[in-house]
Design an enzyme around this catalytic site. Sequence first.
Site, mmCIF file in Angstrom:
data_model
loop_
_atom_site.group_PDB
_atom_site.id
_atom_site.type_symbol
_atom_site.label_atom_id
_atom_site.label_comp_id
_atom_site.label_asym_id
_atom_site.label_seq_id
_atom_site.Cartn_x
_atom_site.Cartn_y
_atom_site.Cartn_z
ATOM 1 N N GLY A 258 43.031 51.801 59.709
ATOM 2 C CA GLY A 258 43.304 51.352 58.358
ATOM 3 C C GLY A 258 44.215 50.160 58.226
ATOM 4 O O GLY A 258 44.597 49.810 57.112
ATOM 5 N N VAL A 259 44.571 49.500 59.333
ATOM 6 C CA VAL A 259 45.488 48.351 59.245
ATOM 7 C C VAL A 259 44.724 47.035 59.150
ATOM 8 O O VAL A 259 45.346 45.977 59.074
ATOM 9 C CB VAL A 259 46.463 48.325 60.434
ATOM 10 C CG1 VAL A 259 47.371 49.529 60.402
ATOM 11 C CG2 VAL A 259 45.715 48.247 61.755
ATOM 12 N N SER B 297 58.573 61.035 75.599
ATOM 13 C CA SER B 297 59.550 60.514 74.640
ATOM 14 C C SER B 297 60.261 61.600 73.845
ATOM 15 O O SER B 297 61.253 61.314 73.173
ATOM 16 C CB SER B 297 58.850 59.552 73.667
ATOM 17 O OG SER B 297 57.864 60.226 72.931
ATOM 18 N N LYS C 178 57.282 54.412 65.427
ATOM 19 C CA LYS C 178 58.137 55.583 65.285
ATOM 20 C C LYS C 178 59.186 55.370 64.202
ATOM 21 O O LYS C 178 59.461 56.276 63.394
ATOM 22 C CB LYS C 178 58.810 55.905 66.616
ATOM 23 C CG LYS C 178 57.839 56.379 67.702
ATOM 24 C CD LYS C 178 58.556 56.583 69.025
ATOM 25 C CE LYS C 178 57.591 57.041 70.118
ATOM 26 N NZ LYS C 178 58.259 57.221 71.427
#
Length: 865
Positions: free
Chosen positions: A413-414, A733, A776
């Site tokens: 969607g970008v 992470s 993030k």
Amino acid sequence: MSIDEKKKKLRDLLSDIERLNRDVADEKFELAGPQPEESLPDAIGPPEGEGFSEEEESKAKIMPMIPLRGLAIFPYMVLHFDIGREKSISALEKAMIRNQMIFLVAQRDAETDLPTGEDFYRVGTIAKIKQMLKLPGDAIRVLVEGISRGMVDRIIFEVPYFKCAVREIEEVEYEEIPNRVAALMRSTLTRFEEYLNLSPKVSQDIFPSVASVDQPGRLADVITSHIEAKPDDKQSVLEAFDPERRLEVLNGILTKEIDILQIERDINSKVRMQINKSQREYYLREQMRAIQEELGQDEAIEDEIEDWLKQLAELNLAEKTAQKVEKEIKRLTKIQSSSAEGGVIRSYIEWIFALPWNKYTQEELEIGASEKILNEDHYGLEKVKERILEFLSVMKLSSGLKGPILCLVGPPGVGKTSVAKSIARATGREFVRMSLGGVRDEAEIRGHRRTYIGAIPGRIVSAMKEAGSMDPVFLFDEIDKIGNDFRGDPASALLEVLDPEQNKEFTDHYLEIPFDLSKVMFITTANTTDTIPRPLLDRMEVIEVPGYTEEEKVKIAEQYLVPKKVKEHGLKPENVFISEQTTRAIINYYTRESGVRNLEREIANICRKVARRVVEKHAETTRVHPANIEKFLGKKRYRYDVIEDETQVGVTMGLAWTSVGGVTLSIETTVVPGSGRLVLTGQLGDVMKESARAGVSYIRSLSGELGIKKSFYKDDDLHIHIPEGATPKDGPSAGVTMFCAMVSALTGVPARQDVAMTGEITLRGKILPVGGIREKVLAAHRAGIRKVLLPAENERDIDDIPPNVRRKLEFVLIRSADEAMNHILVRGADPAHGAAPAVKKQAAKRRAGAGKAGAGASAKAEHDR
């Protein structure tokens, strides 16, 4: 006039000529000079004052002259020619009246219709008229015999005909021929014989009679009269009075004519061979056509094949490629058109001619216009636009630049696919798209071999046919979702396509001929590079397309999405009003995404309801604001800023990167009596499980300082759970986040929920850098997080975060897990009131001065903020 009347008139004319000849013989006319009684315009005598003396008249002969066009007459030569000009006819009639002697000379230019004294040569031939025949159309055919050479001394008058004083040139005759002249005669005869062998216009039967001539001058004249040479060359022989010189000139002419005849013979031989071949092919083709008619086959196949061969010649293909295609076309003539193989060959040929061989787009490489198009179509994406404009600039300066292979990587969607379309529009190229999601068969890329029934080219060749040019913008969509099975590996087949050094000769299994893809601008899209094979990824230039911030989404909605959806739903701009606060409410409470796809759906949902109001209630304007948004979109789906002041024991906020962008992870940990087991739930991957075990080992090394009983790993079970168990999770992470959650659960110290963290933990408590920082941090911002703990080595990634997001968040750079505990655990909470000082003391001991550096890094990050 009938034929009999013409014959009668001709007989009367001949009778008049005979009578005139008898009169001349009886000396009724004096030939020495002009007759005084002749006062007519065609009198023989010269004009007044132009008479000859007796001495001159004894040397020169006075006679009419006829200029000949493209013709030279030699002594001893008998030939006929036609005359039609008025002066020539008058001269001929005067000669017939006198003594039938006339001087014939060649014109310099045969195109001159009305020659003057300067338009003909001075050397000609004195000839005797043998016969004259009147032809239809006022033309006369004359038969003459050459007597001797002559040279014009003086033109007496030019009107009504040419009358000249001609000096007769006596021919040199040898009683004994010199050796040099004899050698020239022999050489000339040899060359003449060679000429006769090569010339199809002169009969070889004349050679014996020519060879019997014993005088060199006469031999040269006879040979020259028989050869096909230029009038100028023949005139040069006529003007050579010396026999030896005449033979030399003739030898040169014969040598040149022999060379010309040899070249003509070679050309004729080649043409004849080609004609014979064409006739043979025509004959065989006619036979084949007759056979096909007997078999009931299509008669138009030959015409179709001829058209194909013409098209093939116009394509200007490489030699080997053209030979391959021509071979297939000719195979069709030997196969019954209704057979299965005939259909395969016909389909193959049609595919060949449907491809855009050597067709290129006229590119519009105006950098300013291209930048304007990119900005019109997309908001933000500055790095992507910058790289595209750099490529266009280089392409404008260098014509030999190979097509680039760009890989746009980012969450859904970008705008990755729409960026590729904008590139095509900015460069003026055609755009074609091929989705690779779920492609598992290599034949999808390379095509099927023609041995299979129903074989067709691969999707790449099919897309090039659709594009209609050799240099389109070619989009491989979702290249990270390509698969493989027993039918082959499509990713391996793409290695050739996406390699600038190899795709110049890409070979499809169906075509079996090289096709040039080097000018194609390939663009691929992916949500992640993890699943792309490394050799394939190495061939592409990766450009990160990050997720949008809230501010960017608001701008995109206002400038692009709302006008687009209003137009699509048949509304007018004044029918619906969506304020900026409404857009923010939709973004925060109805969507959770990195792109704007769901935001577009929600705006479309509002437009549909507004359209119904316009139709049913004729509403002119509908205002949508945060207070009434639930009437259009229903109850809020997500909660925003609800964790700001909450603290919980054993619960910490982590950050993770996914293919759809960044997300927040609520990691829950609880301690229950047991046998020291570590239970991990939530569909965690192996790497994530190993990070949890590393955190447990580090806690055991700090149990004394943290006030945790040393036997917790034997007496208690630790259960770590990450919600949304249906979603697989993996990666290192979350190591520091799970460590802090376990410490909070074991010590009973609550953890702040407005602090999120990410980082890999080691057995010694070091925090290592991780990827996806921008995504993030954006996820933390969307979830209402106020403070973010990042590995110190990820400080460089803070610059990639949008400024408006950086201003709203506090960034703390940490080097060890001890520092993370100081920021996440709430001090003074019962029952572990003394835990925080113990942690601080242990951290100070272990860092041995590094704490100041960590504090400095944190202070620096806050200063930058």
